[in-house]
Motif scaffolding. Sequence first.
Motif, PDB file in Angstrom:
ATOM      1  N   ALA A 108       7.625  11.772   2.881  1.00  0.00           N
ATOM      2  CA  ALA A 108       7.865  10.761   3.910  1.00  0.00           C
ATOM      3  C   ALA A 108       6.735   9.744   3.985  1.00  0.00           C
ATOM      4  O   ALA A 108       6.977   8.538   4.041  1.00  0.00           O
ATOM      5  CB  ALA A 108       8.055  11.441   5.269  1.00  0.00           C
ATOM      6  N   VAL A 109       5.476  10.210   3.953  1.00  0.00           N
ATOM      7  CA  VAL A 109       4.352   9.272   4.107  1.00  0.00           C
ATOM      8  C   VAL A 109       4.085   8.477   2.838  1.00  0.00           C
ATOM      9  O   VAL A 109       3.698   7.304   2.894  1.00  0.00           O
ATOM     10  CB  VAL A 109       3.066  10.012   4.556  1.00  0.00           C
ATOM     11  CG1 VAL A 109       3.242  10.574   5.944  1.00  0.00           C
ATOM     12  CG2 VAL A 109       2.685  11.120   3.584  1.00  0.00           C
ATOM     13  N   TYR A 110       4.306   9.098   1.673  1.00  0.00           N
ATOM     14  CA  TYR A 110       4.048   8.378   0.426  1.00  0.00           C
ATOM     15  C   TYR A 110       5.228   7.507   0.005  1.00  0.00           C
ATOM     16  O   TYR A 110       5.053   6.403  -0.510  1.00  0.00           O
ATOM     17  CB  TYR A 110       3.734   9.363  -0.702  1.00  0.00           C
ATOM     18  CG  TYR A 110       2.258   9.577  -0.922  1.00  0.00           C
ATOM     19  CD1 TYR A 110       1.386   8.512  -1.071  1.00  0.00           C
ATOM     20  CD2 TYR A 110       1.730  10.861  -0.987  1.00  0.00           C
ATOM     21  CE1 TYR A 110       0.035   8.712  -1.277  1.00  0.00           C
ATOM     22  CE2 TYR A 110       0.374  11.080  -1.186  1.00  0.00           C
ATOM     23  CZ  TYR A 110      -0.465   9.998  -1.325  1.00  0.00           C
ATOM     24  OH  TYR A 110      -1.802  10.195  -1.511  1.00  0.00           O
ATOM     25  N   GLY A 111       6.422   8.011   0.195  1.00  0.00           N
ATOM     26  CA  GLY A 111       7.590   7.310  -0.333  1.00  0.00           C
ATOM     27  C   GLY A 111       8.048   6.146   0.508  1.00  0.00           C
ATOM     28  O   GLY A 111       8.857   5.337   0.050  1.00  0.00           O
ATOM     29  N   THR A 112       7.573   6.014   1.718  1.00  0.00           N
ATOM     30  CA  THR A 112       8.007   4.915   2.586  1.00  0.00           C
ATOM     31  C   THR A 112       6.879   3.902   2.762  1.00  0.00           C
ATOM     32  O   THR A 112       6.767   2.953   1.998  1.00  0.00           O
ATOM     33  CB  THR A 112       8.471   5.476   3.941  1.00  0.00           C
ATOM     34  OG1 THR A 112       7.434   6.307   4.494  1.00  0.00           O
ATOM     35  CG2 THR A 112       9.713   6.316   3.790  1.00  0.00           C
ATOM     36  N   SER A 113       6.042   4.111   3.768  1.00  0.00           N
ATOM     37  CA  SER A 113       4.965   3.147   4.043  1.00  0.00           C
ATOM     38  C   SER A 113       3.975   3.055   2.898  1.00  0.00           C
ATOM     39  O   SER A 113       3.425   1.986   2.616  1.00  0.00           O
ATOM     40  CB  SER A 113       4.239   3.539   5.339  1.00  0.00           C
ATOM     41  OG  SER A 113       3.685   4.846   5.238  1.00  0.00           O
ATOM     42  N   GLY A 114       3.736   4.174   2.202  1.00  0.00           N
ATOM     43  CA  GLY A 114       2.791   4.158   1.084  1.00  0.00           C
ATOM     44  C   GLY A 114       3.242   3.251  -0.042  1.00  0.00           C
ATOM     45  O   GLY A 114       2.460   2.466  -0.589  1.00  0.00           O
ATOM     46  N   THR A 115       4.526   3.331  -0.407  1.00  0.00           N
ATOM     47  CA  THR A 115       5.057   2.492  -1.485  1.00  0.00           C
ATOM     48  C   THR A 115       5.044   1.027  -1.091  1.00  0.00           C
ATOM     49  O   THR A 115       4.680   0.152  -1.898  1.00  0.00           O
ATOM     50  CB  THR A 115       6.487   2.933  -1.840  1.00  0.00           C
ATOM     51  OG1 THR A 115       6.464   4.291  -2.286  1.00  0.00           O
ATOM     52  CG2 THR A 115       7.066   2.052  -2.937  1.00  0.00           C
ATOM     53  N   ILE A 116       5.412   0.726   0.151  1.00  0.00           N
ATOM     54  CA  ILE A 116       5.400  -0.664   0.627  1.00  0.00           C
ATOM     55  C   ILE A 116       3.974  -1.221   0.588  1.00  0.00           C
ATOM     56  O   ILE A 116       3.747  -2.352   0.146  1.00  0.00           O
ATOM     57  CB  ILE A 116       5.978  -0.740   2.047  1.00  0.00           C
ATOM     58  CG1 ILE A 116       7.467  -0.376   2.029  1.00  0.00           C
ATOM     59  CG2 ILE A 116       5.785  -2.137   2.641  1.00  0.00           C
ATOM     60  CD1 ILE A 116       8.072  -0.187   3.409  1.00  0.00           C
ATOM     61  N   ALA A 117       3.009  -0.415   1.047  1.00  0.00           N
ATOM     62  CA  ALA A 117       1.610  -0.859   1.046  1.00  0.00           C
ATOM     63  C   ALA A 117       1.117  -1.126  -0.374  1.00  0.00           C
ATOM     64  O   ALA A 117       0.370  -2.077  -0.613  1.00  0.00           O
ATOM     65  CB  ALA A 117       0.735   0.188   1.732  1.00  0.00           C
ATOM     66  N   PHE A 118       1.544  -0.296  -1.317  1.00  0.00           N
ATOM     67  CA  PHE A 118       1.148  -0.499  -2.716  1.00  0.00           C
ATOM     68  C   PHE A 118       1.677  -1.829  -3.240  1.00  0.00           C
ATOM     69  O   PHE A 118       0.949  -2.587  -3.902  1.00  0.00           O
ATOM     70  CB  PHE A 118       1.669   0.655  -3.572  1.00  0.00           C
ATOM     71  CG  PHE A 118       1.432   0.476  -5.038  1.00  0.00           C
ATOM     72  CD1 PHE A 118       0.209   0.780  -5.598  1.00  0.00           C
ATOM     73  CD2 PHE A 118       2.431  -0.012  -5.874  1.00  0.00           C
ATOM     74  CE1 PHE A 118      -0.030   0.599  -6.955  1.00  0.00           C
ATOM     75  CE2 PHE A 118       2.223  -0.192  -7.222  1.00  0.00           C
ATOM     76  CZ  PHE A 118       0.979   0.120  -7.768  1.00  0.00           C
ATOM     77  N   LEU A 119       2.946  -2.124  -2.976  1.00  0.00           N
ATOM     78  CA  LEU A 119       3.540  -3.372  -3.444  1.00  0.00           C
ATOM     79  C   LEU A 119       2.850  -4.588  -2.819  1.00  0.00           C
ATOM     80  O   LEU A 119       2.546  -5.565  -3.510  1.00  0.00           O
ATOM     81  CB  LEU A 119       5.031  -3.388  -3.132  1.00  0.00           C
ATOM     82  CG  LEU A 119       5.897  -2.387  -3.906  1.00  0.00           C
ATOM     83  CD1 LEU A 119       7.314  -2.378  -3.354  1.00  0.00           C
ATOM     84  CD2 LEU A 119       5.907  -2.715  -5.388  1.00  0.00           C
ATOM     85  N   VAL A 120       2.573  -4.518  -1.515  1.00  0.00           N
ATOM     86  CA  VAL A 120       1.887  -5.623  -0.837  1.00  0.00           C
ATOM     87  C   VAL A 120       0.492  -5.807  -1.415  1.00  0.00           C
ATOM     88  O   VAL A 120       0.050  -6.932  -1.682  1.00  0.00           O
ATOM     89  CB  VAL A 120       1.822  -5.366   0.682  1.00  0.00           C
ATOM     90  CG1 VAL A 120       0.931  -6.409   1.366  1.00  0.00           C
ATOM     91  CG2 VAL A 120       3.214  -5.391   1.286  1.00  0.00           C
ATOM     92  N   GLY A 121      -0.217  -4.707  -1.635  1.00  0.00           N
ATOM     93  CA  GLY A 121      -1.557  -4.787  -2.207  1.00  0.00           C
ATOM     94  C   GLY A 121      -1.553  -5.382  -3.597  1.00  0.00           C
ATOM     95  O   GLY A 121      -2.438  -6.184  -3.944  1.00  0.00           O
ATOM     96  N   SER A 122      -0.568  -5.030  -4.409  1.00  0.00           N
ATOM     97  CA  SER A 122      -0.482  -5.563  -5.774  1.00  0.00           C
ATOM     98  C   SER A 122      -0.294  -7.079  -5.768  1.00  0.00           C
ATOM     99  O   SER A 122      -0.947  -7.803  -6.520  1.00  0.00           O
ATOM    100  CB  SER A 122       0.671  -4.903  -6.521  1.00  0.00           C
ATOM    101  OG  SER A 122       0.485  -3.519  -6.627  1.00  0.00           O
ATOM    102  N   VAL A 123       0.605  -7.566  -4.906  1.00  0.00           N
ATOM    103  CA  VAL A 123       0.863  -9.004  -4.818  1.00  0.00           C
ATOM    104  C   VAL A 123      -0.374  -9.734  -4.309  1.00  0.00           C
ATOM    105  O   VAL A 123      -0.807 -10.758  -4.872  1.00  0.00           O
ATOM    106  CB  VAL A 123       2.072  -9.274  -3.904  1.00  0.00           C
ATOM    107  CG1 VAL A 123       2.230 -10.772  -3.655  1.00  0.00           C
ATOM    108  CG2 VAL A 123       3.337  -8.709  -4.521  1.00  0.00           C
ATOM    109  N   MET A 124      -0.989  -9.215  -3.258  1.00  0.00           N
ATOM    110  CA  MET A 124      -2.150  -9.876  -2.681  1.00  0.00           C
ATOM    111  C   MET A 124      -3.346  -9.849  -3.630  1.00  0.00           C
ATOM    112  O   MET A 124      -4.129 -10.799  -3.696  1.00  0.00           O
ATOM    113  CB  MET A 124      -2.514  -9.217  -1.345  1.00  0.00           C
ATOM    114  CG  MET A 124      -1.506  -9.476  -0.252  1.00  0.00           C
ATOM    115  SD  MET A 124      -2.031  -8.841   1.361  1.00  0.00           S
ATOM    116  CE  MET A 124      -3.488  -9.849   1.654  1.00  0.00           C
ATOM    117  N   GLY A 125      -3.493  -8.755  -4.392  1.00  0.00           N
ATOM    118  CA  GLY A 125      -4.565  -8.683  -5.372  1.00  0.00           C
ATOM    119  C   GLY A 125      -4.441  -9.754  -6.434  1.00  0.00           C
ATOM    120  O   GLY A 125      -5.436 -10.353  -6.860  1.00  0.00           O
ATOM    121  N   GLY A 126      -3.205 -10.024  -6.874  1.00  0.00           N
ATOM    122  CA  GLY A 126      -2.980 -11.067  -7.865  1.00  0.00           C
ATOM    123  C   GLY A 126      -3.329 -12.442  -7.336  1.00  0.00           C
ATOM    124  O   GLY A 126      -4.015 -13.228  -8.001  1.00  0.00           O
TER     125      GLY A 126
END
Length: 434
Positions: free
Chosen positions: A271-289
Amino acid sequence: MEAARRNMPLKWIPSLYLASGLPYFAIALVFGQMMKSMHMSNDEITHWLAFLGAAWIFKPLWSPFLELAPSKKVVIVCLQLLGGVSLGLVALALQFPFWLSACIAVLFLAAFSCATHDISCDGLYMASLSKKEQAQYAGWQGTFYNAGRFMAQGGMLMLAGYLEKSQGVTSAWTVIFGILGLTMCALGGYNAWALPVSPNARMDDHTVSGVARTLREVIVDYFRKPGIWISIIFIILFRAGEAQVQTIGPLFLRETLDKGGLGLTTAEVGAVYGTSGTIAFLVGSVMGGYFTSWLSLKRAILFLILAMNLPNLVFYYLSHALPSDLTLIGAALSVEMFGYGFGFVGVILYMMQVVAPGKYQTAHYAFSTGFMQLGFVLFRWISGDVQVALGYQQFFLWVLLAAIPVAVLSQCITMEPLQANEQPNETPAVAEAG
């Protein structure tokens, strides 16, 4: 019909990259959680996960030989079906007394097919789309690759947690890997219809020996780059802390309270990794670029390394605070995944912009990703032994210290292309090696 498929990339890009991400996360994440449910020790789990990850280290060595196949589509569909059968066989392997050996054998086959699939997957994407279309659909590419993470680390783990309580551990994971196998076979069947046919480029010497000679030339040219060895060390060390946290962190969440863990269930981790964790990863990847594009790689690299080690700080906090509030834990893990996504851009751009430029640009990028995976596997391998020796609190302090060498090295190495005076001019035999 073929022209229509090329003109409608959304018919095949989502299914292609979902089939690329799903088996990777099933092997790298889901299998580790299954072993934890089987009460295996952390050092055993990390050793087996590192062993399976070795397929991604060596894939550049056999990637040119894929050009001998009639088309990339044939290779991709066969590998997806092979991956599906291999994942499905885990469900069968769990029924034997020697279940671990049987699981490792079939998952090694799945890892080989998944690593090889990545090569042909990116090759088909590049060969079937124009430069403009490649940029236009890059977001879909990344989104559906990470949809594999969402399905594996989120949906499958939550379902596994429910089934563990109602059916028992072995039955639960039998169902999970049966679903994963069927899903991959279904994707392979769909892609047999949906993917565009992309014949492999003609080579001057379309033989095994001809491809081998070209591969030798590519390897020699790679190691002749000025400063290549210090760059390789930097690439290997970049993920030193992250590799250990990504491996031990989920096991720490499952560990019982009396052993210093948080005592979460399989479903709660999902629940914690597959929901908010995945969204946070995607946001971080875009912002890092965007951050790196704005600041330049040279000025951004230290910030990216620090962001990459946010997960280490998060787990250091969790190991001391030992919170029981799932909302707080989920928020902390969202910070972890954001930092991972934001910082990971650094090593990708370094390999792409500094190491890869030259005569064999794509092939040299593939070799660099092999060294990156080598670092990941090496640090994943030792992580369990270090954690067992130090305990969770001291282990997460250790991974914080593990980030210091690469941070120092980032201020000493060049951020200019190692072969800036050469223009890409790849032979077809290695053009799709990345």
